[in-house]
Every structure is written in structure tokens, then in C-alpha cells.
Motif scaffolding. Structure first.
Motif, PDB file in Angstrom:
ATOM      1  N   UNK A 119      51.314  40.601  48.492  1.00 21.43           N
ATOM      2  CA  UNK A 119      49.884  40.559  48.764  1.00 21.43           C
ATOM      3  C   UNK A 119      49.227  39.277  48.295  1.00 21.43           C
ATOM      4  N   UNK A 120      49.545  38.846  47.070  1.00 17.38           N
ATOM      5  CA  UNK A 120      48.880  37.655  46.547  1.00 17.38           C
ATOM      6  C   UNK A 120      49.394  36.367  47.189  1.00 17.38           C
ATOM      7  N   UNK A 121      50.616  36.371  47.679  1.00 16.59           N
ATOM      8  CA  UNK A 121      51.152  35.171  48.328  1.00 16.59           C
ATOM      9  C   UNK A 121      50.671  35.061  49.774  1.00 16.59           C
ATOM     10  N   UNK A 122      50.657  36.165  50.493  1.00 22.77           N
ATOM     11  CA  UNK A 122      50.349  36.126  51.922  1.00 22.77           C
ATOM     12  C   UNK A 122      48.899  36.487  52.251  1.00 22.77           C
ATOM     13  N   UNK A 123      48.276  37.341  51.442  1.00 24.44           N
ATOM     14  CA  UNK A 123      46.904  37.781  51.724  1.00 24.44           C
ATOM     15  C   UNK A 123      46.041  37.606  50.477  1.00 24.44           C
ATOM     16  N   UNK A 124      45.951  36.387  49.990  1.00 18.53           N
ATOM     17  CA  UNK A 124      45.254  36.131  48.724  1.00 18.53           C
ATOM     18  C   UNK A 124      43.785  36.518  48.800  1.00 18.53           C
ATOM     19  N   UNK A 125      43.106  36.123  49.860  1.00 15.71           N
ATOM     20  CA  UNK A 125      41.676  36.424  49.976  1.00 15.71           C
ATOM     21  C   UNK A 125      41.441  37.935  50.072  1.00 15.71           C
ATOM     22  N   UNK A 126      42.318  38.612  50.801  1.00 15.49           N
ATOM     23  CA  UNK A 126      42.199  40.060  50.939  1.00 15.49           C
ATOM     24  C   UNK A 126      42.387  40.746  49.591  1.00 15.49           C
ATOM     25  N   UNK A 127      43.307  40.245  48.765  1.00 13.45           N
ATOM     26  CA  UNK A 127      43.553  40.837  47.454  1.00 13.45           C
ATOM     27  C   UNK A 127      42.364  40.602  46.521  1.00 13.45           C
ATOM     28  N   UNK A 128      41.721  39.453  46.653  1.00 12.13           N
ATOM     29  CA  UNK A 128      40.531  39.192  45.829  1.00 12.13           C
ATOM     30  C   UNK A 128      39.399  40.145  46.188  1.00 12.13           C
ATOM     31  N   UNK A 129      39.256  40.467  47.468  1.00  6.52           N
ATOM     32  CA  UNK A 129      38.184  41.382  47.867  1.00  6.52           C
ATOM     33  C   UNK A 129      38.397  42.785  47.306  1.00  6.52           C
ATOM     34  N   UNK A 130      39.663  43.161  47.046  1.00 10.24           N
ATOM     35  CA  UNK A 130      39.935  44.477  46.469  1.00 10.24           C
ATOM     36  C   UNK A 130      39.469  44.572  45.025  1.00 10.24           C
ATOM     37  N   UNK A 131      39.311  43.442  44.354  1.00 14.10           N
ATOM     38  CA  UNK A 131      38.876  43.457  42.966  1.00 14.10           C
ATOM     39  C   UNK A 131      37.381  43.712  42.818  1.00 14.10           C
ATOM     40  N   UNK A 132      36.638  43.627  43.922  1.00 17.29           N
ATOM     41  CA  UNK A 132      35.187  43.812  43.866  1.00 17.29           C
ATOM     42  C   UNK A 132      34.758  44.764  44.986  1.00 17.29           C
ATOM     43  N   UNK A 133      34.479  46.017  44.664  1.00 14.32           N
ATOM     44  CA  UNK A 133      34.059  46.975  45.691  1.00 14.32           C
ATOM     45  C   UNK A 133      32.786  46.532  46.387  1.00 14.32           C
ATOM     46  N   UNK A 134      32.680  46.884  47.640  1.00 16.00           N
ATOM     47  CA  UNK A 134      31.519  46.481  48.435  1.00 16.00           C
ATOM     48  C   UNK A 134      30.254  47.181  47.916  1.00 16.00           C
ATOM     49  N   UNK A 135      29.185  46.429  47.836  1.00 12.89           N
ATOM     50  CA  UNK A 135      27.911  46.984  47.379  1.00 12.89           C
ATOM     51  C   UNK A 135      27.729  46.983  45.878  1.00 12.89           C
ATOM     52  N   UNK A 136      28.586  46.294  45.139  1.00 13.08           N
ATOM     53  CA  UNK A 136      28.454  46.245  43.682  1.00 13.08           C
ATOM     54  C   UNK A 136      27.270  45.362  43.287  1.00 13.08           C
ATOM     55  N   UNK A 137      26.390  45.834  42.399  1.00 10.51           N
ATOM     56  CA  UNK A 137      25.268  44.986  41.946  1.00 10.51           C
ATOM     57  C   UNK A 137      25.772  43.729  41.238  1.00 10.51           C
ATOM     58  N   UNK A 138      25.059  42.628  41.361  1.00  5.90           N
ATOM     59  CA  UNK A 138      25.512  41.374  40.732  1.00  5.90           C
ATOM     60  C   UNK A 138      25.730  41.485  39.224  1.00  5.90           C
ATOM     61  N   UNK A 139      24.926  42.294  38.550  1.00  3.11           N
ATOM     62  CA  UNK A 139      25.062  42.432  37.103  1.00  3.11           C
ATOM     63  C   UNK A 139      26.385  43.088  36.708  1.00  3.11           C
TER      64      UNK A 139
END
Length: 226
Positions: A119-139
Motif C-alpha cells: 500500500x505505501x509503495x504503490x498507493x502512498x496518497x491513498x494510504x495517507x487519506x486513510x489516516x484522516x477520516x473525512x469530515x474531521x475538524x481541523x483541531x
């Protein structure tokens, strides 16, 4: 007392410096009747139906974007191996290999490591998006990244501990109840036998459920890297 109790799960029997208890992972193949290999035997038909059902379910879980079309068979083989070892541990005087972290971690850790590397070698950007759920407040973003990272790192440990703990818990309870047998009268002994049979039935269900849970979670983890 506790040391002696848990020592029954240790692979201590050996001959020529070989741990014979670990042979239970393969010796059960000799118990499979020859009629299983005759087509179309009923055992083979039932097993084929089970495998086809698992294949369809894993295919849905992995999604339409799976890289290799035959990747579901990896998890079917994993399910078969864990199920086989779980059931072998239900026989008397046979070592339960799936109750030890040595085996369960050997299954979970390479799977998780290969998923992460791919995942990190072939889909790096996709793996980064998994670390931050959609709709998370900036704080909360820094905290969510830390939480998701920790939850991702402990996945192989939770897989291994879940399988080992569930397999050893029922066996330990049956051992505790069995040790009280010689001190009971006939009436209580009959009740104890009924309880042991009930626990054995429950352990048979646990053997199937835990192998299914381990495989399903591994499939879900692999679907996140695509």
C-alpha cells in the motif's frame, strides 16, 4: 498453581530434540478418509460449497478493484489452515497450535507487513487519506492521525491475540472442570459430563467462528490498500 495449569499448553513433548506437539498442525491430514478424495464424495461436495461461498464473500469484501483476481484463494487457504488446526486441538491429548502466539503471529504479521508495504509503495496518497477520516475538524486532525496510526500498527497483534486467547480460553475452562472430576460424587459427575459435552460443542463453534473472523479481518485490511 497457575504455572502448572498453563504448562499443559506448552509444547514440551520432544524426541531427538524435535518438538512433537507441533506435529499436530500436519498429522491430522492422515485422519482424512480416502473417500474425501473420491469425486463426487459428499464430503468433497460440502467442502466445495463452503469454499465457493467463502470465495464469493471475500470477492465482495475486497471490492471490484482488487489487483489479482485469484487473491481470494490466499484467504481461503488461510481459513482452511486455521480451521484445521482449531479442530485438531479439540481431540484429546493433541496440542492446540493456534493457542500460541508463535503460530498466530506468524500468520498475522507477514500478512499485515505485506499489505502495508504494497500500500505505501504503490498507493502512498491513498494510504495517507486513510489516516484522516473525512469530515474531521481541523483541531482534531493531529490527534486523529495519531489514533489511526496506532490502530493500524496494533492490527497484527490484535489478530494474533484474538485467535490465541479465544482458543485457549475454552480449553482452559474444560481443563479446570475436568480436574474437579475425581472429587465429585456420581450425580455431580453426570452433571459435569453434560457440561463438558456442552463446552465441547461450544468450542467447535468457536473453532469455526475464530477462523472465519481472522480471515475476514485480514480480507478487510487488504481491501484498504487499493
Amino acid at each position: 498453581m497457575m504455572t502448572n495449569l498453563f504448562s499443559i499448553f506448552d509444547p514440551t513433548n520432544n524426541m531427538w530434540n524435535l518438538q512433537l506437539n507441533w506435529m499436530s498442525t500436519i498429522i491430522g491430514l492422515t485422519l482424512i478418509p480416502m473417500s474425501f478424495w473420491f469425486i463426487p464424495s459428499r464430503q468433497m461436495m460440502l467442502w466445495n460449497i463452503t469454499l465457493n461461498t467463502l470465495h464469493k464473500e471475500f470477492k465482495i469484501l475486497m471490492g471490484p478493484h482488487q489487483i489479482n483476481k485469484g487473491s481470494t484463494f490466499i484467504f481461503i487457504s488461510l481459513f482452511s489452515m486455521i480451521l484445521f488446526n482449531n479442530f485438531m486441538g479439540l481431540f484429546p491429548y493433541i496440542f492446540t497450535s493456534t493457542s500460541h502466539l508463535m503460530l498466530t503471529l506468524s500468520l498475522a504479521l507477514p500478512l499485515w507487513t505485506s499489505f502495508m508495504l504494497f500500500g505505501w509503495i504503490n498507493n502512498t496518497q491513498h494510504m495517507f487519506t486513510h489516516l484522516l477520516p473525512q469530515g474531521t475538524p481541523p483541531m482534531l486532525m493531529p490527534f486523529m492521525v495519531c489514533i489511526e496510526t496506532v490502530s493500524n500498527l496494533i492490527r497484527p497483534g490484535t489478530l494474533a491475540i484474538r485467535l490465541a486467547a479465544n482458543m485457549i480460553a475454552g480449553h482452559l475452562l474444560m481443563t479446570l472442570l475436568g480436574n474437579t472430576g475425581p472429587n465429585l460424587n456420581l450425580t455431580l459427575m453426570s452433571l459435569l459430563i453434560i457440561m463438558q459435552i456442552t463446552l465441547l460443542t461450544l468450542e467447535s463453534a468457536v473453532a469455526i467462528i475464530q477462523s472465519y473472523v481472522f480471515t475476514i479481518l485480514s480480507t478487510l485490511y487488504s481491501s484498504e490498500i487499493n
